[in-house]
Scaffold this active site. Sequence first.
Site, PDB file in Angstrom:
ATOM      1  NE  ARG A 240      -6.897  -2.875 -11.770  1.00 50.06           N
ATOM      2  CZ  ARG A 240      -5.750  -2.619 -12.405  1.00 50.06           C
ATOM      3  NH1 ARG A 240      -4.745  -3.461 -12.332  1.00 50.06           N
ATOM      4  NH2 ARG A 240      -5.619  -1.509 -13.107  1.00 50.06           N
ATOM      5  CD  GLU A 269      -3.692  -4.407  -5.130  1.00 54.93           C
ATOM      6  OE1 GLU A 269      -3.293  -3.257  -5.440  1.00 54.93           O
ATOM      7  OE2 GLU A 269      -3.889  -5.293  -5.952  1.00 54.93           O
ATOM      8  CG  HIS A 288      -0.843  -3.501  -8.181  1.00 53.27           C
ATOM      9  ND1 HIS A 288      -2.191  -3.339  -8.068  1.00 53.27           N
ATOM     10  CD2 HIS A 288      -0.593  -3.441  -9.520  1.00 53.27           C
ATOM     11  CE1 HIS A 288      -2.740  -3.187  -9.266  1.00 53.27           C
ATOM     12  NE2 HIS A 288      -1.770  -3.252 -10.168  1.00 53.27           N
TER      13      HIS A 288
HETATM   14  C1  DGY Z   1      -2.345  -1.311 -14.738  1.00 50.47           C
HETATM   15  O1  DGY Z   1      -1.717  -0.690 -15.584  1.00 50.47           O
HETATM   16  O2  DGY Z   1      -3.551  -1.548 -14.847  1.00 50.47           O
HETATM   17  C2  DGY Z   1      -1.582  -1.779 -13.550  1.00 50.47           C
HETATM   18  O3  DGY Z   1      -2.294  -2.590 -12.715  1.00 50.47           O
HETATM   19  C3  DGY Z   1      -0.972  -0.617 -12.805  1.00 50.47           C
HETATM   20  O4  DGY Z   1       0.387  -0.839 -12.917  1.00 50.47           O
END
Ligand code: DGY
Length: 329
Positions: A240, A269, A288
């Site tokens: 993240r 983002e 992402h």
């Molecule tokens: C997740 O699954 O947490 C990813 O960041 C989204 O693809």
Amino acid sequence: MPMPKVFATRVLPREAQELLAAETDLEVWPDHTKPSREVLLERAGQCDALLTTIEDAGDSELLEAGRGRLKVVANFAVGYNNIDVASATRLGVAVSNTPQVLEKTTADLAFALIMATARRVPEGDRDVRAGRWMNWHPLSYVGRDIHGATLAIIGLGQIGLEVAKRALGFDMQVCYHSRTRKPNLEQRYGLDWRPNLALALRAADYVSIHTPLSPETHHLIGRRELEVMKPAAILVNTSRGPVVDNMALYEAVRDGVIWGAGLDVTEPEPLPPDHPLLTLPTVVVTPHIGSASTQTRTAMAVLAARNILACLRGEPMPSCVNLEALRRG
Ligand code: DGY
């Protein structure tokens, strides 16, 4: 009896929509961008289930709006930092995520970022397309070797482990720092445990972040942490964005404190195109896309749909993160 009502905040792979549509009154938000807050609040009050993505804020206001009807929020992601799980539990709303289906795909992307950053792949591609590559030169586009280098995994969950396995295939040494030590994995894969973050960072040529976002991991990697890394090190983040302090990272790469970074996640983002990080040639940023393969996104959507259906039928959910909510609901 009327069918339970489900609101999906994005168009989903066909298989998942078909599963939901067979048993529920499914409404799918048709736009590419997320529904407005007003729409989401309204649907929370009108629906039995919401299928959300990481961009939808499942905070206490939203969960309160669903009081009395909303039974489940199925998040289309393994991470669920966008959902206030404590409020959901208090209100008897089940929350689910999508584990076990995206770890290898996300690890592939983490490894792609290691390679793309170390070997300056996007920079070379940009130059070829723009006609800037004029001739072969011994000192042009030189990057960092991957084989023989040391990789530190920060957070040895399923994704971290998959990255470690890939690294071993590239003849890397792998160390890790994680909340809990995993002696079985150390033994099985020859991983070196580092008892604290600084020791892992200091040892590494590459650092790959795999911690969930929480108040404890917010800006886990800041100026102080970057300063203990090797000047030739590369930081990769596929977890993240807010786990890394972007401005500290920018300054560290700019000033040669570390060599570069590969980021699939950023804060915010999307990263604005004029963000200083994007001025640095040894920083690679992707939008992402950790889980973005057709197979994996389909598996995630189907799992999210199965969580909803199981909850609505009163059956065990495949991946509920707050089982206490079911006891209250
Ligand atoms: C997740 O699954 O947490 C990813 O960041 C989204 O693809």
